[in-house]
Design an enzyme around this catalytic site. Sequence first.
Site, PDB file in Angstrom:
ATOM      1  N   ALA A  62     -10.977   1.821 -11.841  1.00 41.01           N
ATOM      2  CA  ALA A  62     -11.061   2.528 -13.536  1.00 41.01           C
ATOM      3  C   ALA A  62     -10.602   1.547 -14.990  1.00 41.01           C
ATOM      4  O   ALA A  62     -10.112   2.044 -15.665  1.00 41.01           O
ATOM      5  CB  ALA A  62     -10.345   3.699 -13.650  1.00 41.01           C
TER       6      ALA A  62
ATOM      7  N   ASP B  83      -3.262   5.694  11.070  1.00 40.64           N
ATOM      8  CA  ASP B  83      -3.458   4.293   9.949  1.00 40.64           C
ATOM      9  C   ASP B  83      -2.432   4.003   9.120  1.00 40.64           C
ATOM     10  O   ASP B  83      -1.698   2.411   8.928  1.00 40.64           O
ATOM     11  CB  ASP B  83      -5.226   4.289   9.060  1.00 40.64           C
ATOM     12  CG  ASP B  83      -5.635   3.639   9.626  1.00 40.64           C
ATOM     13  OD1 ASP B  83      -5.800   3.579  10.960  1.00 40.64           O
ATOM     14  OD2 ASP B  83      -6.427   3.445   8.792  1.00 40.64           O
TER      15      ASP B  83
ATOM     16  N   GLN C 291       3.941   1.305  -0.130  1.00 40.71           N
ATOM     17  CA  GLN C 291       5.149   1.210  -0.501  1.00 40.71           C
ATOM     18  C   GLN C 291       5.063   0.158  -2.291  1.00 40.71           C
ATOM     19  O   GLN C 291       5.459  -0.975  -2.338  1.00 40.71           O
ATOM     20  CB  GLN C 291       5.488   0.538   0.363  1.00 40.71           C
ATOM     21  CG  GLN C 291       5.217   0.663   1.914  1.00 40.71           C
ATOM     22  CD  GLN C 291       5.875   2.621   1.938  1.00 40.71           C
ATOM     23  OE1 GLN C 291       7.017   2.840   1.736  1.00 40.71           O
ATOM     24  NE2 GLN C 291       5.296   3.481   2.812  1.00 40.71           N
TER      25      GLN C 291
END
Length: 357
Positions: A240, A68, A275
């Site tokens: 979180a 992927d 990225q």
Amino acid sequence: MTVTRVGLVMHGGRAQAGDAARIVRGWCAERGVHCADIDVWRDDTRHSAREEVAAAGNPDLIVTLGGDGTFLRGARLAAENDALVLGVDLGRVGFLTEVPAAAVCEALEAVQEDRITVESRMLLTLRASRRLQVPTGMEALLRYGRGPLLPPPRVRTDCAEGDDWGIALHVTALNDIVLEKLARDRQVSVGVYLAGRLLASYSADALLVATPTGSTAYSFAAGGPVVSPRAEALIFTPVAPHMAFNRSVVAAPDEPIALRVLDRSGPAAVSVDGQLRGVLDPGDWIGVYAAPRRLKAVRLGPMDFYGRLRERMNLTDAPAAVADGQAAPLWPVTSAPPADLAHLTLPPGPGDTPSAS
């Protein structure tokens, strides 16, 4: 469609990718189809999608050889060039790749003979309060993966800009756009706006906006919902968060999601499909929304997304259900559905053939 130019994006760390690449090059040579490798790290530097596809001769089909992650690299190029993208599966937990390596020639023949389904996938893009860039001296510290960073996103000259609306950037994401903390000991503090209205201010390790395609990637790992890739939605998920409200929010495709770095926050990194593309300071913001262009993914037939979900996620049945044995399809596929079900997406029946969509 008639394929005239093929671009190859391959996972350089897998021997299978080299073998598959030789098969693709041989197929192209036999049919007089131009084939070019798209080396995203040539000369030890990264290039923009526009530069990469131009160097490859503007391919009308991009073939990815890997998992992927490799498919995401190819998708970035295909979106720039409005090309088809075909994923050859050499990975382990992939949802995006379509074809096993042994069937790559058959897949190319199917594309050439127009025996395929073209699946349209939603993409994300963004506006920002300023141009994105990585501060000097920070690149080595923040380098993601094995290669150098992509160049800063270009400003879109076809879009209006202004102090209120920021600037539109040449960015496309198939999976997600993520705002995440830079300091290990400090969360990022961000105001989150949906359709221009403040939802809440978060302190979290990261905040991400995903497409339905990306709902099985980082968003899933962060506790987000699994969404059919055929759906149209933006999925916001905090990672979180230091607050009681830690749920995802699923927005309509015409409802942008903006993330503003608050004054009490440290700097935050912006990543697009994994990225790194820039760093935001307190007061900066990005607005994420559905891109006007779509990804055109090659499918050799209807995709069994939920079957793949069960397989790739190793889903198991409750002990009480196991006694019932192997689950059969809910409805039989040996005959045409009744009229009141004809408009629904069901397993393919006898004689069904793929069609472009």
